[in-house]
Design a protein around this motif. Structure first.
Motif, PDB file in Angstrom:
ATOM      1  N   GLY A   1      27.173  23.683 -35.151  1.00  0.00           N
ATOM      2  CA  GLY A   1      28.358  22.905 -35.519  1.00  0.00           C
ATOM      3  C   GLY A   1      28.069  21.697 -36.388  1.00  0.00           C
ATOM      4  N   PRO A   2      29.054  20.810 -36.499  1.00  0.00           N
ATOM      5  CA  PRO A   2      28.910  19.617 -37.352  1.00  0.00           C
ATOM      6  C   PRO A   2      27.706  18.756 -36.953  1.00  0.00           C
ATOM      7  N   LYS A   3      27.424  18.650 -35.649  1.00  0.00           N
ATOM      8  CA  LYS A   3      26.288  17.836 -35.208  1.00  0.00           C
ATOM      9  C   LYS A   3      24.976  18.398 -35.765  1.00  0.00           C
ATOM     10  N   GLY A   4      24.865  19.719 -35.800  1.00  0.00           N
ATOM     11  CA  GLY A   4      23.653  20.334 -36.337  1.00  0.00           C
ATOM     12  C   GLY A   4      23.457  19.978 -37.803  1.00  0.00           C
ATOM     13  N   PHE A   5      24.556  19.985 -38.556  1.00  0.00           N
ATOM     14  CA  PHE A   5      24.441  19.654 -39.976  1.00  0.00           C
ATOM     15  C   PHE A   5      24.076  18.183 -40.151  1.00  0.00           C
ATOM     16  N   GLN A   6      24.674  17.343 -39.314  1.00  0.00           N
ATOM     17  CA  GLN A   6      24.324  15.908 -39.358  1.00  0.00           C
ATOM     18  C   GLN A   6      22.839  15.704 -39.089  1.00  0.00           C
ATOM     19  N   ASP A   7      22.303  16.498 -38.161  1.00  0.00           N
ATOM     20  CA  ASP A   7      20.879  16.367 -37.833  1.00  0.00           C
ATOM     21  C   ASP A   7      19.996  16.759 -39.010  1.00  0.00           C
ATOM     22  N   THR A   8      20.393  17.841 -39.695  1.00  0.00           N
ATOM     23  CA  THR A   8      19.632  18.237 -40.889  1.00  0.00           C
ATOM     24  C   THR A   8      19.680  17.133 -41.938  1.00  0.00           C
ATOM     25  N   HIS A   9      20.870  16.595 -42.137  1.00  0.00           N
ATOM     26  CA  HIS A   9      21.045  15.518 -43.109  1.00  0.00           C
ATOM     27  C   HIS A   9      20.165  14.311 -42.738  1.00  0.00           C
ATOM     28  N   ALA A  10      20.202  13.951 -41.462  1.00  0.00           N
ATOM     29  CA  ALA A  10      19.420  12.797 -41.000  1.00  0.00           C
ATOM     30  C   ALA A  10      17.919  13.033 -41.199  1.00  0.00           C
ATOM     31  N   THR A  11      17.497  14.289 -41.027  1.00  0.00           N
ATOM     32  CA  THR A  11      16.086  14.621 -41.213  1.00  0.00           C
ATOM     33  C   THR A  11      15.684  14.417 -42.670  1.00  0.00           C
ATOM     34  N   ALA A  12      16.547  14.900 -43.580  1.00  0.00           N
ATOM     35  CA  ALA A  12      16.262  14.732 -45.008  1.00  0.00           C
ATOM     36  C   ALA A  12      16.251  13.255 -45.390  1.00  0.00           C
TER      37      ALA A  12
END
Lengths: 395, 395
Positions: free
Chosen positions: A79-90
């Motif tokens: 979900g959206p949280k997963g995408f936020q986590d990817t973004h935060a990692t980058a």
């Protein structure tokens, strides 16, 4: 022998604590330039993991400075949280390296439907950055393993265009790569993460062309278990650090050779497999027909079981061919197993007892007698160990 | 409870010596009339066994007097000699019964690529004919078993049209049937032989319509292992002996009910299976979409292993859905396993620990949120026993 063989790249692999068993689980590959051209191909699964959606956007820019890869969690269906986590990692990688997050590709592998432990992953990024090294390629390859029993790397050395002497071209160029993949190897890519690096001086369009041509006949033609992943990613990064611009055909062949080597390693280490099955479809009317027939054979569970049992059960090959739309006449099909033509003209051929199936590699040749096109698909047998590995615990 | 429950039919099942272990291997079903209308559906595999090619021709005439079925050999991929053997078998039945070979359907099941022992089969026909009985249905069902652990029969009793009293219609009518099938259960029919009989008084066109409607949503929607046979045959024979002509919808529902019952029995006895998986795809844009998604889930080896391990691994369901062309938005997919919505809106839903998977039947519901169509596909798990049964010896 990995992503740091080509000049201009550093890498690291560390244990960030994403995997509960403490094994290495975070890899960082950095392109130090001078150029940062990149190309990527991704799973054709319509359910795509967050890092795939992110990296597809990054690749649209044609430049990648760094790739951060984690095992221990696929970050798919999160979900959206997963995408936020990817973004935060980058963003974290960009912050640590002093670059732009829009040039940081992210790749993840592991269980679907579980959020990544960001409290461990983000400090891991700092730790990995601190360990970046021109000798870090092996460690990076180790850190992306999941159920892989060995880490996988390959290198191709190019020596400039045949049309120019080595002195003129200023020396050679290299394509190196690492891959992980065990189960869920299937067309439209396997469950695999692959990073290829080169110090050839090429733009992103050329990289893209060479990469698509290479994956089409390598990674796209391994079909370990018919399953297609949500996370497959193959990236090709060029630093230009060799100062050499090889001829396209020469470079493309180098990329293909490295992809072919890595694809073969994926099949050789597929979950629970005891046989590597090379399926060559010949005399097909079209290449598409050859690929469709090859895949159908590759995915036939009954045949995969028979191969496991060292039983040259050609009836199951014909049964699989019969489910396709390819052009053929059932009475003109021929099948060889390890060189023995056990089926001729759709019926009994040479004595099946002549087939020697003791070795790990099994070669099936399906002759459609319908044209002159051909294709090779690699598959694995189906074993009790495969069932065990994929039923005894979530993966 | 079999092909002899309907009036007008006799049957027999004997051991002709086709199977080396001496088990029953030859069944004969005879329609004694007064009418001999028939319909059939056959495997959609393009590599068809000799008896399928023969029986397809027979059915074109719309009349079948007898069906001879053997286990112990599929007579598939056996060339011109195989077809001659099928022809000779039909001629022998015609000779013994005093009928026309053009009205004798033939069905075979067993190993592909091996000729039948005609020196045993032909005398067996005489022996079977001598034992024909109105009580022979069970023995016939037993004689067609291959790796089936139990024989399979089903019956539906009809009571005339709701628009006519029982007295007016002269009594009831019956549809009965037998089936064999174990491995290689897949769409476009499973590896199965099915004979249905009815004493309803109907012509072959009506039988054909009812049979095609019934198989489309029953046998065509069981997918035990993704493999499609060369020999699948479903026959429906009508004797007219009840003197009753039921309303079409009523008769069609009777045929569907018997097919559904037998299909469910096939899944329940599939080779090496420990779970029966009912996959219901709901809220699809079209029925075709629902079927495509259902099949994709049914064929996913990783999911089948997970179900075997009683692991409600919904990520593998989403991964399978993602490989289809069906209309859906990945962020609107919902998946329930045994009633627990473990995936909501493409992401983590209810606690997967709430899913109770101890029982043989496992229900997966995939909600595509794209329309109002639905379909049910039945599948099995993938087990070490399946691998063993299909690798330890030729089958």
């Amino acid at each position: 022998m990995s992503v740091t063989t080509a000049k201009g790249f550093t890498a690291a692999g560390i244990a960030a604590g994403i995997k509960q068993n403490g094994n290495p689980d975070l890899a960082l590959v950095v392109n130090n330039g001078p150029r940062r051209a990149a190309a990527g191909v991704f799973t054709s699964n319509r359910v795509k993991a967050a890092p795939v959606l992110w990296s597809q956007q990054v690749l649209k820019g044609g430049e990648v400075t760094a790739v951060i890869l984690n095992s221990g969690g696929a970050n798919a269906c999160t979900g959206p949280k997963g995408f936020q986590d990817t973004h935060a990692t980058a963003e974290k990688v960009a912050e640590v390296l002093g670059h732009n997050a829009g040039e940081v590709a992210v790749a993840s592998t592991g269980l679907i439907g579980v959020l990544l432990p960001m409290d461990k992953l983000l400090p891991g990024v700092e730790q990995a950055a601190a360990q970046l090294s021109e000798h870090g390629g092996e460690k990076a390859a180790i850190a992306i393993k999941t159920t892989d029993t060995v880490h996988k790397t390959a290198v191709h050395q190019g020596w400039g265009s045949p049309r120019s002497s080595e002195a003129e071209s200023g020396g050679g160029w290299t394509v190196g790569g690492m891959a992980k993949g065990a189960g869920m190897l299937a067309p439209g890519l396997a469950t695999m993460l692959v990073v290829l690096t080169t110090d050839a001086d090429l733009d992103s369009e050329t990289l893209d062309k060479a990469l698509r041509a290479a994956t089409r006949t390598t990674f796209d033609r391994v079909d370990s278990d018919g399953c297609m992943s949500t996370n497959d990613t193959v990236l090709l990064l060029a630093s230009g650090a060799s100062g050499v611009t090889p001829a396209y055909e020469e470079f493309a062949e180098g990329v293909r050779a490295v992809c072919d080597d890595l694809a073969r390693q994926l099949i050789g280490d597929a979950e629970g497999a005891s046989k590597d099955i090379r399926i060559e479809v010949v005399n097909a009317a079209t290449e598409d027909d050859a690929v469709e027939v090859g895949r159908s054979i590759a995915r036939n569970n009954l045949l995969k079981c028979a191969i496991h049992g060292e039983d040259p059960n050609w009836g199951r090959v014909l049964s699989a061919i019969g489910t396709t739309r390819a052009a053929f006449d059932p009475d003109q099909l021929n099948v060889a197993i390890n060189g023995i033509w056990v089926c001729k003209n759709g019926s009994v051929g040479e004595d099946r007892d002549l087939v020697d199936m003791r070795y790990r590699e099994v070669r099936i040749t399906a002759d459609l007698s319908a044209g002159s096109e051909s294709a090779v698909i690699w598959a694995n047998d189906l074993t009790a160990e495969y069932v065990h590995e994929n039923s005894a615990y979530s993966s």
